[in-house]
Design an enzyme around this catalytic site. Structure first.
Site, PDB file in Angstrom:
ATOM      1  CG  HIS A   1      -2.024  -1.011   1.106  1.00 14.82           C
ATOM      2  ND1 HIS A   1      -2.513  -1.710   2.190  1.00 14.82           N
ATOM      3  CD2 HIS A   1      -2.726  -1.460   0.025  1.00 14.82           C
ATOM      4  CE1 HIS A   1      -3.472  -2.530   1.795  1.00 14.82           C
ATOM      5  NE2 HIS A   1      -3.620  -2.391   0.478  1.00 14.82           N
TER       6      HIS A   1
ATOM      7  CD  GLU B   1      -0.556   0.099   4.656  1.00 15.86           C
ATOM      8  OE1 GLU B   1       0.056  -0.981   4.561  1.00 15.86           O
ATOM      9  OE2 GLU B   1      -1.803   0.169   4.752  1.00 15.86           O
TER      10      GLU B   1
ATOM     11  CG  HIS C   1       0.111  -4.445   4.965  1.00 15.30           C
ATOM     12  ND1 HIS C   1      -0.577  -3.922   3.893  1.00 15.30           N
ATOM     13  CD2 HIS C   1       0.570  -5.654   4.568  1.00 15.30           C
ATOM     14  CE1 HIS C   1      -0.532  -4.776   2.883  1.00 15.30           C
ATOM     15  NE2 HIS C   1       0.158  -5.837   3.270  1.00 15.30           N
TER      16      HIS C   1
ATOM     17  CE1 TYR D   1     -12.611 -14.153   4.008  1.00 15.14           C
ATOM     18  CE2 TYR D   1     -14.164 -12.390   3.472  1.00 15.14           C
ATOM     19  CZ  TYR D   1     -13.805 -13.483   4.245  1.00 15.14           C
ATOM     20  OH  TYR D   1     -14.623 -13.910   5.252  1.00 15.14           O
TER      21      TYR D   1
ATOM     22  CD  GLU E   1      -2.319  -4.047   8.978  1.00  9.71           C
ATOM     23  OE1 GLU E   1      -1.790  -2.918   8.874  1.00  9.71           O
ATOM     24  OE2 GLU E   1      -2.973  -4.572   8.056  1.00  9.71           O
TER      25      GLU E   1
END
Length: 396
Positions: free
Chosen positions: A161, A164, A306, A346, A365
Site C-alpha cells: 500500500h 504505508e 503493513h 480477503y 500491521e
C-alpha cells in the site's frame, strides 16, 4: 571493497587478514576456489570501504602504525606504490571496516532512496543478491534482495500500500543491521546471525508499490503520464496522503484469487485511491510480479508488513497449517502485537499464499495511528518489527 589478488593469495588468506567469515567471501566471489585464486583477479571483500588520502609519510608501515591497521592490509590494497619509500604524490588506499549503519535517511522513503540504498549496501556487502522481481505500471523495477545460504527459504515484503511506505524504511534498516552484524560478527539481541545466514535464505521485496509510494510522497509530478488520471481519482487534490492503490487506482492487496469475488462485491467497482480490487484478480503488473516470484520460489513462509494496528493476521479460511499459530505466537511475543487468526477481509497476498501453498503466511500491521504514520514513530516501530524479522529467520 575491491582488491586485486597477488601471487599465492587465497580467499582463506583474505578471510584471516580482514577478519571476514570465509562463507561471506565465497558468497561475494562465487566461482572462486577458496584455496586457488588466479593472480590479478578482482576480489570483493565484504564489510570494508576504501578511503584515499595523499601521504607525505615515508612508508606504509608508518601509516599502518598511525592508523592502527595491519601492514599486510595496506600492502594488498596499495600494490602500485613502493611500500618503503612513498612520494608526496602517492594516493594511499586505506581499507576500513564498516561498523555503522549505511542507511541513515529513512524519512519519506521513495523509490529513488530505495535504489540508492540498495546500491550502497551492494557496494559494501556484495554477498547480498539483488535482482528484478518484475516491473510496475510505470516501468520501475521491483527489486528482490536475497541474503543467506540456507535451504529454508522465507520471504518478507513491504509497501503493498502506497501510504504505508514506512514499512520499506523498516525493512531496509533491518537489512542494514543484519548485514552489519554478519560482517562484524556481532549479535543482534544476543542472537548469532551467522547461524541464521547458514540455515535460512531470506528473500525481500522492500517496496512492491513503487509508483504509488512516489505519488504519496512526491505528489502529482511523480505520476508522469498518469497525472490527469490520479488527480481525477483524488478529486483534483495534490494531497495523496490517503492513497493506498497503485498508480492506476487498484489496491494491490485486494488483487489475489483468494475469495476475490467476496471482496469485490463490497468494494468500489472502479479505480479509486484505495480498496478497488480491480476488474479481475491479478490484473496489475505489481500483483503479477509477486505471484510469479512466489510461484517460482519454494517459500516456507511469507510475511507482509503493513500499517497500522499492532496486530498480526495469520489465518485464512482455516486453510493455514498446524504450525502457523505457534509462529504467530512467537511473532507476538517478540513484538508485543496482538494475534488475529481470522479477519473479514480477503484477496490479500498472504491469503492467497495460505490458500495456494497451505503454508504459514502473515500480515503484520506495524505501529498505531492514521496512515501514513508519523515518522516520529519510526524507532519504536522498528524495534517492534525487529523481533518479528529476526524470528522469521529462526522459527521452524
Amino acid at each position: 571493497m575491491k582488491i586485486v589478488s597477488r601471487p599465492n593469495d587465497t580467499l582463506t588468506y583474505y578471510s584471516k587478514l580482514f577478519d571476514v567469515p570465509l562463507i561471506l567471501l565465497e558468497q561475494a566471489n562465487q566461482g572462486f576456489d577458496a584455496e586457488v585464486l588466479p593472480r590479478g583477479q578482482t576480489v570483493q571483500i565484504p564489510g570494508y570501504a576504501l578511503f584515499f588520502e595523499s601521504s607525505p609519510r615515508h612508508t606504509l608501515k608508518t601509516i599502518a602504525i598511525e592508523r592502527n591497521i595491519l601492514i599486510d592490509q595496506l600492502l594488498v590494497t596499495n600494490q602500485l606504490v613502493s611500500p618503503d619509500e612513498l612520494s608526496h604524490y602517492d594516493q594511499i588506499i586505506i581499507p576500513e571496516p564498516v561498523n555503522d549503519f549505511i542507511i541513515t535517511d529513512c524519512d519519506h522513503y521513495t523509490s529513488a532512496k530505495l535504489e540508492r540504498d540498495i546500491q550502497k549496501l551492494m557496494a559494501v556487502y556484495p554477498f547480498m543478491r539483488s535482482q528484478s522481481a518484475g516491473s510496475t505500471v510505470m516501468g520501475k523495477t521491483i527489486p528482490e534482495l536475497g541474503i543467506g545460504t540456507g535451504e529454508t527459504h522465507v520471504h518478507l515484503n513491504g509497501s503493498f500500500h502506497a501510504n504505508e511506505w514506512i514499512t520499506t524504511a523498516v525493512i531496509m534498516r533491518f537489512l542494514n543491521e543484519y548485514l552489519l552484524a554478519l560482517t562484524n560478527q556481532l549479535p543482534i539481541r544476543g542472537m548469532n546471525l551467522h547461524a541464521y545466514f547458514l540455515q535460512t535464505h531470506l528473500s525481500v521485496v522492500p517496496m512492491v508499490n513503487l509508483d504509488g509510494v512516489d505519488l504519496v510522497i512526491e505528489g502529482v509530478e511523480a505520476a508522469g503520464a498518469y497525472q490527469t488520471e490520479v488527480l481525477t481519482l483524488n478529486n483534483q487534490s495534490n494531497d495523496f496522503a490517503n492513497w493506498k492503490a497503485n498508480i492506476t487506482g487498484v489496491d494491490l492487496n485486494n488483487q489475489y484469487p483468494a475469495c476475490w469475488d467476496t471482496e469485490a462485491k463490497r468494494k468500489p467497482d472502479s479505480p479509486q485511491p484505495r480498496d478497488y480490487p480491480g476488474s479481475h484478480p491479478l490484473t496489475e503488473p505489481e500483483a503479477l510480479a509477486m505471484q510469479a516470484l512466489t510461484a517460482k520460489r519454494d517459500f516456507k513462509r511469507v510475511t507482509a508488513l503493513h500499517t497500522q494496528g499492532k496486530e498480526i493476521y495469520w489465518g485464512f479460511a482455516d486453510l493455514e497449517p498446524s504450525d502457523a499459530k505457534a509462529i504467530a505466537r512467537e511473532y507476538c511475543r517478540v513484538s508485543g502485537y496482538r494475534p488475529v487468526q481470522n479477519l473479514d477481509s480477503y484477496a490479500g497476498f498472504k491469503d492467497w499464499f495460505i490458500q495456494e501453498f497451505r503454508r504459514p503466511g502473515y500480515t503484520v500491521e506495524l505501529g498505531a495511528g492514521v496512515n501514513p504514520l508519523s515518522f516520529e514513530q519510526f524507532e519504536s516501530i522498528y524495534q517492534e518489527a525487529l523481533g518479528i524479522m529476526l524470528a522469521n529467520l529462526y522459527v521452524s
